[in-house]
Design a protein around this motif. Structure first.
Motif, PDB file in Angstrom:
ATOM      1  N   MET A  42       0.913  -1.398  -0.029  1.00  0.00           N
ATOM      2  CA  MET A  42       0.116   0.007   0.132  1.00  0.00           C
ATOM      3  C   MET A  42       0.971   1.220  -0.102  1.00  0.00           C
ATOM      4  O   MET A  42       0.524   2.195  -0.696  1.00  0.00           O
ATOM      5  N   SER A  45       2.766   1.484  -3.360  1.00  0.00           N
ATOM      6  CA  SER A  45       2.104   1.889  -4.581  1.00  0.00           C
ATOM      7  C   SER A  45       1.428   3.135  -4.617  1.00  0.00           C
ATOM      8  O   SER A  45       0.800   3.909  -5.439  1.00  0.00           O
ATOM      9  N   LYS A  46       1.152   3.600  -3.140  1.00  0.00           N
ATOM     10  CA  LYS A  46       0.340   4.978  -2.926  1.00  0.00           C
ATOM     11  C   LYS A  46      -0.966   4.743  -3.080  1.00  0.00           C
ATOM     12  O   LYS A  46      -1.672   5.599  -3.384  1.00  0.00           O
ATOM     13  N   ASN A  47      -1.252   3.609  -3.048  1.00  0.00           N
ATOM     14  CA  ASN A  47      -2.898   3.049  -3.410  1.00  0.00           C
ATOM     15  C   ASN A  47      -3.405   2.817  -1.916  1.00  0.00           C
ATOM     16  O   ASN A  47      -3.622   1.773  -1.205  1.00  0.00           O
TER      17      ASN A  47
END
Length: 220
Positions: A42, A45-47
């Protein structure tokens, strides 16, 4: 002065208890490894909306626990202590809210005993020291149930609103469990008290709105 000294010693002992070697012990179980890897992916990915595990969408649990750990990675790097930081802080905050709520409902002596008993409960300490979502969930449920009790016993109905907020956070940690469990517990309590009429005073409409405001943005 004596009370301040004893309180300070308790805080120092609790911090030591949960942080001691927490960064030196490797992630040792499949649960810890999975918990840490989801948060690492997380952060990388910066998601911050849809968690993945080994690159595959992972929705077995909601978003909040890995989200908190990903922020821990951003602040302190990817390591064992960062992976365990959210559960550790949840455990320490659980001791604090236990003390504060019990003091509000009863007295200082009872609150001190309650916090001490919790801090010396083997299961609580072990779960609080490792990277699993259970202690984060335990903290939210603790605040929720104490809030329900505080709203009912001293008749401070604004605490119902706080309980609903923490139900929403518990949902974002472990799904419907976070709403159903405290709801059933309080329903059983009201049944035992023969006071089901209290449900008309619980601001249930506001409760639905508060929970929806917390959980719907992520669900959508």
């Amino acid at each position: 002065m004596k009370k301040i000294l004893i309180g300070s010693l308790f805080v120092a002992a609790a911090v030591f208890l949960f942080f001691f070697h927490a960064g030196q012990i490797p992630l040792w179980s499949s649960d810890e490894g999975r918990f840490g890897e989801i948060a690492r992916e997380m952060w990388e990915s910066k998601n911050f909306v849809i968690p993945t595990f080994n690159g595959i969408i992972y929705l077995d649990k909601p978003i909040l626990a890995p989200l908190l750990t990903s922020f821990s990675y951003g602040a302190f790097g990817v390591n064992a202590l960062s992976t365990r930081l959210a559960p550790i802080l949840s455990a320490l905050l659980g001791l604090l809210v236990t003390f504060l709520f019990v003091r509000k409902l009863f007295d200082l002596r009872t609150a001190a005993y309650a916090a001490a008993i919790l801090a010396t409960t083997f299961g609580y300490v072990m779960v609080g020291r490792f990277a699993v979502i259970d202690m984060i969930m335990t903290f939210f449920l603790t605040v929720c149930l104490f809030s329900l009790l505080t709203a009912y016993l001293p008749r401070q109905s604004r605490y119902y609103l706080l309980a609903y907020a923490f139900m929403g956070l518990a949902f974002l940690t472990k799904g419907l469990f976070g709403i159903v469990i405290p709801g059933l517990i309080f329903l059983a309590f009201l049944t035992w008290r023969k006071d089901l009429a209290e449900m008309t005073k619980m601001r249930l409409g506001w409760g639905i709105l508060i929970i929806a405001a917390i959980i719907l943005p992520w669900l959508i």
